[in-house]
Design a protein around this motif. Structure first.
Motif, PDB file in Angstrom:
ATOM      1  N   ILE A 141      32.526  -9.276  42.201  1.00  0.00           N
ATOM      2  CA  ILE A 141      31.738  -8.447  43.292  1.00  0.00           C
ATOM      3  C   ILE A 141      32.667  -7.718  44.265  1.00  0.00           C
ATOM      4  CG2 ILE A 141      30.325  -8.536  45.606  1.00  0.00           C
ATOM      5  CD1 ILE A 141      29.275 -11.503  44.457  1.00  0.00           C
ATOM      6  N   ALA A 142      33.744  -8.044  44.431  1.00  0.00           N
ATOM      7  CA  ALA A 142      34.982  -7.282  45.206  1.00  0.00           C
ATOM      8  C   ALA A 142      35.463  -6.251  44.006  1.00  0.00           C
ATOM      9  CB  ALA A 142      36.218  -8.116  45.263  1.00  0.00           C
ATOM     10  N   TYR A 143      35.453  -6.473  42.594  1.00  0.00           N
ATOM     11  CA  TYR A 143      35.951  -5.239  42.110  1.00  0.00           C
ATOM     12  C   TYR A 143      34.676  -4.332  41.848  1.00  0.00           C
ATOM     13  CZ  TYR A 143      36.458  -3.067  37.481  1.00  0.00           C
ATOM     14  OH  TYR A 143      36.656  -1.987  36.715  1.00  0.00           O
ATOM     15  N   LEU A 144      33.324  -4.937  41.597  1.00  0.00           N
ATOM     16  CA  LEU A 144      32.099  -4.036  41.512  1.00  0.00           C
ATOM     17  C   LEU A 144      32.013  -2.918  42.651  1.00  0.00           C
ATOM     18  CD1 LEU A 144      29.601  -6.347  40.034  1.00  0.00           C
ATOM     19  CD2 LEU A 144      30.620  -4.404  38.841  1.00  0.00           C
ATOM     20  N   LEU A 145      32.460  -3.572  43.823  1.00  0.00           N
ATOM     21  CA  LEU A 145      32.270  -2.421  45.038  1.00  0.00           C
ATOM     22  C   LEU A 145      33.304  -1.950  45.474  1.00  0.00           C
ATOM     23  CD1 LEU A 145      29.819  -5.161  46.752  1.00  0.00           C
ATOM     24  CD2 LEU A 145      29.154  -3.119  45.383  1.00  0.00           C
ATOM     25  N   HIS A 146      34.360  -1.785  44.633  1.00  0.00           N
ATOM     26  CA  HIS A 146      35.756  -1.018  45.002  1.00  0.00           C
ATOM     27  C   HIS A 146      36.543  -1.557  46.093  1.00  0.00           C
ATOM     28  CE1 HIS A 146      38.291   2.332  45.666  1.00  0.00           C
ATOM     29  NE2 HIS A 146      37.877   2.629  44.511  1.00  0.00           N
ATOM     30  N   TYR A 147      36.797  -2.965  46.006  1.00  0.00           N
ATOM     31  CA  TYR A 147      37.525  -3.580  47.198  1.00  0.00           C
ATOM     32  C   TYR A 147      38.947  -3.712  46.487  1.00  0.00           C
ATOM     33  CZ  TYR A 147      34.246  -3.816  50.674  1.00  0.00           C
ATOM     34  OH  TYR A 147      33.153  -3.492  51.693  1.00  0.00           O
ATOM     35  N   PRO A 148      39.995  -3.513  47.065  1.00  0.00           N
ATOM     36  CA  PRO A 148      41.374  -3.773  46.319  1.00  0.00           C
ATOM     37  C   PRO A 148      41.678  -5.060  45.825  1.00  0.00           C
ATOM     38  CG  PRO A 148      41.601  -3.333  48.719  1.00  0.00           C
ATOM     39  CD  PRO A 148      40.291  -3.018  48.408  1.00  0.00           C
ATOM     40  N   ASP A 149      41.010  -5.991  46.554  1.00  0.00           N
ATOM     41  CA  ASP A 149      41.386  -7.291  46.243  1.00  0.00           C
ATOM     42  C   ASP A 149      40.184  -8.286  46.699  1.00  0.00           C
ATOM     43  OD1 ASP A 149      42.405  -8.008  48.737  1.00  0.00           O
ATOM     44  OD2 ASP A 149      44.125  -7.020  47.993  1.00  0.00           O
ATOM     45  N   VAL A 150      40.195  -9.636  46.454  1.00  0.00           N
ATOM     46  CA  VAL A 150      39.125 -10.480  46.960  1.00  0.00           C
ATOM     47  C   VAL A 150      39.364 -10.734  48.243  1.00  0.00           C
ATOM     48  CG1 VAL A 150      38.250 -12.717  46.723  1.00  0.00           C
ATOM     49  CG2 VAL A 150      38.702 -11.718  44.616  1.00  0.00           C
ATOM     50  N   SER A 151      40.569 -10.821  49.000  1.00  0.00           N
ATOM     51  CA  SER A 151      40.730 -11.198  50.259  1.00  0.00           C
ATOM     52  C   SER A 151      40.170 -10.089  51.313  1.00  0.00           C
ATOM     53  CB  SER A 151      42.314 -11.395  50.583  1.00  0.00           C
ATOM     54  OG  SER A 151      43.093 -10.239  50.402  1.00  0.00           O
ATOM     55  N   ALA A 152      40.413  -8.654  50.912  1.00  0.00           N
ATOM     56  CA  ALA A 152      39.912  -7.555  51.553  1.00  0.00           C
ATOM     57  C   ALA A 152      38.351  -7.733  51.409  1.00  0.00           C
ATOM     58  CB  ALA A 152      40.213  -6.333  50.953  1.00  0.00           C
ATOM     59  N   PHE A 153      37.743  -7.884  50.387  1.00  0.00           N
ATOM     60  CA  PHE A 153      36.382  -8.116  50.385  1.00  0.00           C
ATOM     61  C   PHE A 153      35.631  -9.071  51.326  1.00  0.00           C
ATOM     62  CE2 PHE A 153      32.827 -10.321  48.669  1.00  0.00           C
ATOM     63  CZ  PHE A 153      31.902  -9.496  48.644  1.00  0.00           C
ATOM     64  N   SER A 154      36.490 -10.175  51.144  1.00  0.00           N
ATOM     65  CA  SER A 154      36.166 -11.444  51.898  1.00  0.00           C
ATOM     66  C   SER A 154      36.260 -11.075  53.417  1.00  0.00           C
ATOM     67  CB  SER A 154      36.851 -12.458  51.614  1.00  0.00           C
ATOM     68  OG  SER A 154      36.843 -12.909  50.345  1.00  0.00           O
ATOM     69  N   ARG A 155      37.195 -10.430  53.758  1.00  0.00           N
ATOM     70  CA  ARG A 155      37.353 -10.089  55.166  1.00  0.00           C
ATOM     71  C   ARG A 155      36.257  -9.398  55.797  1.00  0.00           C
ATOM     72  NH1 ARG A 155      42.823  -9.409  53.850  1.00  0.00           N
ATOM     73  NH2 ARG A 155      42.473  -7.168  53.724  1.00  0.00           N
ATOM     74  N   VAL A 156      35.861  -8.273  54.997  1.00  0.00           N
ATOM     75  CA  VAL A 156      34.824  -7.409  55.413  1.00  0.00           C
ATOM     76  C   VAL A 156      33.527  -8.214  55.409  1.00  0.00           C
ATOM     77  CG1 VAL A 156      33.465  -5.106  54.886  1.00  0.00           C
ATOM     78  CG2 VAL A 156      35.948  -5.345  54.631  1.00  0.00           C
ATOM     79  N   PHE A 157      33.146  -8.942  54.301  1.00  0.00           N
ATOM     80  CA  PHE A 157      32.078  -9.865  54.209  1.00  0.00           C
ATOM     81  C   PHE A 157      31.783 -10.780  55.378  1.00  0.00           C
ATOM     82  CE2 PHE A 157      28.789 -12.799  52.795  1.00  0.00           C
ATOM     83  CZ  PHE A 157      28.043 -12.346  52.045  1.00  0.00           C
ATOM     84  N   LYS A 158      33.012 -11.475  55.658  1.00  0.00           N
ATOM     85  CA  LYS A 158      32.974 -12.489  56.847  1.00  0.00           C
ATOM     86  C   LYS A 158      32.600 -11.709  58.156  1.00  0.00           C
ATOM     87  CE  LYS A 158      34.914 -16.494  58.736  1.00  0.00           C
ATOM     88  NZ  LYS A 158      35.955 -17.401  58.498  1.00  0.00           N
ATOM     89  N   LYS A 159      33.409 -10.775  58.250  1.00  0.00           N
ATOM     90  CA  LYS A 159      32.999  -9.824  59.559  1.00  0.00           C
ATOM     91  C   LYS A 159      31.617  -9.392  59.571  1.00  0.00           C
ATOM     92  CE  LYS A 159      34.873  -5.795  62.090  1.00  0.00           C
ATOM     93  NZ  LYS A 159      35.747  -4.799  62.074  1.00  0.00           N
ATOM     94  N   TYR A 160      31.009  -8.961  58.683  1.00  0.00           N
ATOM     95  CA  TYR A 160      29.646  -8.375  58.668  1.00  0.00           C
ATOM     96  C   TYR A 160      28.588  -9.423  58.878  1.00  0.00           C
ATOM     97  CZ  TYR A 160      26.170  -5.273  57.508  1.00  0.00           C
ATOM     98  OH  TYR A 160      24.843  -4.466  57.585  1.00  0.00           O
ATOM     99  N   TYR A 161      28.709 -10.672  58.066  1.00  0.00           N
ATOM    100  CA  TYR A 161      27.803 -11.860  57.876  1.00  0.00           C
ATOM    101  C   TYR A 161      27.961 -13.178  58.710  1.00  0.00           C
ATOM    102  CZ  TYR A 161      25.199  -9.142  54.434  1.00  0.00           C
ATOM    103  OH  TYR A 161      24.500  -8.280  53.971  1.00  0.00           O
TER     104      TYR A 161
END
Length: 176
Positions: A141-161
């Motif tokens: 999912i991190a790759y599909l949504l153009h995040y540089p890595d899993v931790s960057a995606f996880s930070r944004v996801f956790k902040k949002y949800y």
């Protein structure tokens, strides 16, 4: 009956068949998803669907008023939706809209209820929750949504949800 009810709600004297087609299609799609009660995912999906429906209706030449705004909203929404796996910048959105970045910012605030980048982020997070609901791994999912890595995606996801994507997926698996 559904068409006439929606028509009455929108102040139309005739049935709004085309809008009802879109609404029925989205309701069918929603029926195939299960959403966590404590997440914003359901509200986000509804907000994006309504924006899409209104944009599509405004593109209908039979609809009066706001046609240009609706067309632009639909074009911007479609571009963002089609390019979630790419880097989307305010500059590229402004070029698509044929307006300055400042004018685009004002347009988004007035018509979409947020800044352009927040709107893009909301679409990405809604897509992320959908991917998690379908069982996609967090790394993919991190790759599909153009995040540089899993931790960057996880930070944004956790902040949002307010929940990590891994925990969201586990809880979805336990409740779904």
């Amino acid at each position: 009956r559904f068409d006439k009810t929606v028509g009455a709600f929108l102040g139309e004297s005739r049935p709004v068949a085309r809008g009802c087609e879109f609404i029925r299609a989205y309701l069918d799609m929603l029926g195939s998803y299960s959403f966590q009660a404590d997440s914003h995912c359901f509200a986000d999906v509804l907000a994006l669907m309504l924006t899409d429906i209104l944009g599509r209706l405004s593109r209908d030449p039979r609809q009066a008023g706001g046609r240009e705004t609706g067309e632009l909203t639909g074009r911007l929404h479609g571009y963002i939706s089609d390019n979630l796996a790419r880097k989307i910048t305010v500059k590229s959105l402004a070029a698509l809209a044929h307006m300055s970045e400042r004018s685009l910012h004002e347009y988004f605030l007035r018509n979409m209820g947020s800044t352009p980048l927040r709107y893009v982020n909301r679409m990405r997070m809604t897509a992320a929750a959908g991917y998690l609901n379908m069982g996609y791994p967090v790394k993919e999912i991190a790759y599909l949504l153009h995040y540089p890595d899993v931790s960057a995606f996880s930070r944004v996801f956790k902040k949002y949800y307010q929940i990590s994507p891994g925990r969201y997926a586990r809880e979805k698996h336990l409740t779904g």
